[in-house]
Write a protein that holds these residues in place. Structure first.
Motif, PDB file in Angstrom:
ATOM      1  N   GLU A  52       0.837  -1.201   0.000  1.00 33.82           N
ATOM      2  CA  GLU A  52       0.000   0.000   0.000  1.00 33.82           C
ATOM      3  C   GLU A  52       0.870   1.249   0.000  1.00 33.82           C
ATOM      4  OE1 GLU A  52      -2.021  -3.147   2.637  1.00 33.82           O
ATOM      5  OE2 GLU A  52       0.007  -2.388   2.301  1.00 33.82           O
ATOM      6  N   ALA A  53       0.505   2.199  -0.837  1.00 31.12           N
ATOM      7  CA  ALA A  53       1.312   3.414  -1.019  1.00 31.12           C
ATOM      8  C   ALA A  53       1.598   4.119   0.299  1.00 31.12           C
ATOM      9  CB  ALA A  53       0.620   4.360  -1.999  1.00 31.12           C
ATOM     10  N   GLU A  54       0.598   4.215   1.186  1.00 35.50           N
ATOM     11  CA  GLU A  54       0.823   4.932   2.442  1.00 35.50           C
ATOM     12  C   GLU A  54       1.783   4.173   3.352  1.00 35.50           C
ATOM     13  OE1 GLU A  54      -2.801   2.360   2.901  1.00 35.50           O
ATOM     14  OE2 GLU A  54      -2.192   3.835   1.414  1.00 35.50           O
ATOM     15  N   ARG A  55       1.760   2.849   3.320  1.00 37.17           N
ATOM     16  CA  ARG A  55       2.685   2.046   4.127  1.00 37.17           C
ATOM     17  C   ARG A  55       4.108   2.177   3.605  1.00 37.17           C
ATOM     18  NH1 ARG A  55       0.714  -1.274   8.498  1.00 37.17           N
ATOM     19  NH2 ARG A  55      -1.517  -1.378   8.221  1.00 37.17           N
ATOM     20  N   VAL A  56       4.243   2.136   2.279  1.00 35.77           N
ATOM     21  CA  VAL A  56       5.565   2.291   1.670  1.00 35.77           C
ATOM     22  C   VAL A  56       6.104   3.681   1.957  1.00 35.77           C
ATOM     23  CG1 VAL A  56       6.860   2.281  -0.494  1.00 35.77           C
ATOM     24  CG2 VAL A  56       5.103   0.528  -0.082  1.00 35.77           C
ATOM     25  N   ALA A  57       5.252   4.707   1.826  1.00 36.55           N
ATOM     26  CA  ALA A  57       5.681   6.089   2.094  1.00 36.55           C
ATOM     27  C   ALA A  57       6.149   6.249   3.542  1.00 36.55           C
ATOM     28  CB  ALA A  57       4.554   7.064   1.782  1.00 36.55           C
ATOM     29  N   GLU A  58       5.450   5.613   4.480  1.00 31.95           N
ATOM     30  CA  GLU A  58       5.886   5.690   5.874  1.00 31.95           C
ATOM     31  C   GLU A  58       7.238   5.013   6.053  1.00 31.95           C
ATOM     32  OE1 GLU A  58       4.539   5.066  10.466  1.00 31.95           O
ATOM     33  OE2 GLU A  58       3.084   4.622   8.896  1.00 31.95           O
ATOM     34  N   GLY A  59       7.424   3.873   5.396  1.00 30.21           N
ATOM     35  CA  GLY A  59       8.715   3.195   5.460  1.00 30.21           C
ATOM     36  C   GLY A  59       9.838   4.058   4.918  1.00 30.21           C
ATOM     37  N   VAL A  60       9.580   4.731   3.797  1.00 25.03           N
ATOM     38  CA  VAL A  60      10.586   5.612   3.195  1.00 25.03           C
ATOM     39  C   VAL A  60      10.885   6.787   4.119  1.00 25.03           C
ATOM     40  CG1 VAL A  60      11.030   7.208   1.277  1.00 25.03           C
ATOM     41  CG2 VAL A  60      10.107   4.918   0.825  1.00 25.03           C
ATOM     42  N   ALA A  61       9.847   7.391   4.703  1.00 25.74           N
ATOM     43  CA  ALA A  61      10.048   8.541   5.597  1.00 25.74           C
ATOM     44  C   ALA A  61      10.867   8.145   6.826  1.00 25.74           C
ATOM     45  CB  ALA A  61       8.701   9.116   6.016  1.00 25.74           C
ATOM     46  N   ARG A  62      10.579   7.009   7.393  1.00 28.37           N
ATOM     47  CA  ARG A  62      11.333   6.563   8.564  1.00 28.37           C
ATOM     48  C   ARG A  62      12.772   6.215   8.198  1.00 28.37           C
ATOM     49  NH1 ARG A  62       8.501   5.742  13.151  1.00 28.37           N
ATOM     50  NH2 ARG A  62       6.239   6.013  12.984  1.00 28.37           N
ATOM     51  N   HIS A  63      12.952   5.603   7.030  1.00 28.16           N
ATOM     52  CA  HIS A  63      14.297   5.310   6.531  1.00 28.16           C
ATOM     53  C   HIS A  63      15.086   6.611   6.375  1.00 28.16           C
ATOM     54  CE1 HIS A  63      17.348   3.329   3.920  1.00 28.16           C
ATOM     55  NE2 HIS A  63      17.388   4.525   3.394  1.00 28.16           N
ATOM     56  N   SER A  64      14.461   7.593   5.757  1.00 24.78           N
ATOM     57  CA  SER A  64      15.128   8.883   5.528  1.00 24.78           C
ATOM     58  C   SER A  64      15.539   9.536   6.846  1.00 24.78           C
ATOM     59  CB  SER A  64      14.211   9.815   4.744  1.00 24.78           C
ATOM     60  OG  SER A  64      13.895   9.249   3.494  1.00 24.78           O
ATOM     61  N   ALA A  65      14.669   9.459   7.846  1.00 26.26           N
ATOM     62  CA  ALA A  65      14.977  10.069   9.141  1.00 26.26           C
ATOM     63  C   ALA A  65      16.136   9.362   9.831  1.00 26.26           C
ATOM     64  CB  ALA A  65      13.736  10.047  10.033  1.00 26.26           C
ATOM     65  N   ARG A  66      16.167   8.047   9.795  1.00 28.52           N
ATOM     66  CA  ARG A  66      17.243   7.329  10.495  1.00 28.52           C
ATOM     67  C   ARG A  66      18.558   7.383   9.743  1.00 28.52           C
ATOM     68  NH1 ARG A  66      18.070   1.047  12.606  1.00 28.52           N
ATOM     69  NH2 ARG A  66      19.884   1.601  13.847  1.00 28.52           N
ATOM     70  N   TYR A  67      18.512   7.257   8.420  1.00 28.53           N
ATOM     71  CA  TYR A  67      19.745   7.106   7.646  1.00 28.53           C
ATOM     72  C   TYR A  67      20.196   8.386   6.951  1.00 28.53           C
ATOM     73  CZ  TYR A  67      19.469   2.248   8.855  1.00 28.53           C
ATOM     74  OH  TYR A  67      19.439   1.083   9.574  1.00 28.53           O
ATOM     75  N   GLY A  68      19.435   9.466   7.102  1.00 26.41           N
ATOM     76  CA  GLY A  68      19.885  10.765   6.623  1.00 26.41           C
ATOM     77  C   GLY A  68      19.874  10.946   5.124  1.00 26.41           C
ATOM     78  N   ARG A  69      19.145  10.112   4.419  1.00 27.34           N
ATOM     79  CA  ARG A  69      19.015  10.291   2.971  1.00 27.34           C
ATOM     80  C   ARG A  69      17.693   9.684   2.517  1.00 27.34           C
ATOM     81  NH1 ARG A  69      19.452   6.123  -0.290  1.00 27.34           N
ATOM     82  NH2 ARG A  69      20.224   4.157   0.509  1.00 27.34           N
ATOM     83  N   THR A  70      17.129  10.323   1.505  1.00 24.00           N
ATOM     84  CA  THR A  70      15.885   9.824   0.924  1.00 24.00           C
ATOM     85  C   THR A  70      16.226   8.967  -0.283  1.00 24.00           C
ATOM     86  OG1 THR A  70      14.693  11.766   1.678  1.00 24.00           O
ATOM     87  CG2 THR A  70      13.663  10.477  -0.090  1.00 24.00           C
TER      88      THR A  70
END
Length: 134
Positions: free
Chosen positions: A95-113
């Protein structure tokens, strides 16, 4: 050393916010372990660890092969003598919203989108056990 999922030590949660490459262990259809390096985020409040990946990856295929109930998996990270493992049941979410949340959390922890990827999915792990020494 086990950690209380309802009330883990602040140091344990902080370790999961630091930038570390982790490993994900999934069961292959024949039962043997498949271990790969991944980036993981841990949402303690929701009790979910997340990994973004390509839908056709072996890790996603292994999780899907386990069926609708999900796959028993583990993610682990370490630095020196500090280590932490989260165990639980994984499912692949598209689901797009689940994937988007995963990407946002990844970006916050790893410092890159990550670059956009139309094949991206998120592996969500409902955490059932937390182990480690931090």
């Amino acid at each position: 050393m086990a950690h209380d999922l309802r009330d883990p030590a602040p140091e344990y949660l902080e370790f999961w916010r630091e930038r570390h490459v982790c490993t994900l262990t999934t069961p292959r259809p024949d039962g043997s372990p498949h271990v790969v390096p991944v980036c993981v985020t841990y949402d303690h409040e929701a009790g979910i660890a997340r990994i973004i990946t390509r839908g056709g990856s072996a890790k996603a295929a292994n999780v899907r092969a386990a069926g609708a109930e999900g796959a028993l998996v583990a993610v682990c990270q370490f630095e020196g003598k500090r280590w932490a493992t989260l165990e639980g049941v994984a499912v692949v979410r598209t689901e797009a919203e689940r994937v988007a949340e995963g990407v946002a959390r990844h970006s916050a922890r790893y410092g890159r989108t990550p670059a956009p990827n139309p094949e991206r999915v998120v592996i969500e792990i409902t955490v059932t056990r937390a182990l480690g020494r931090v």
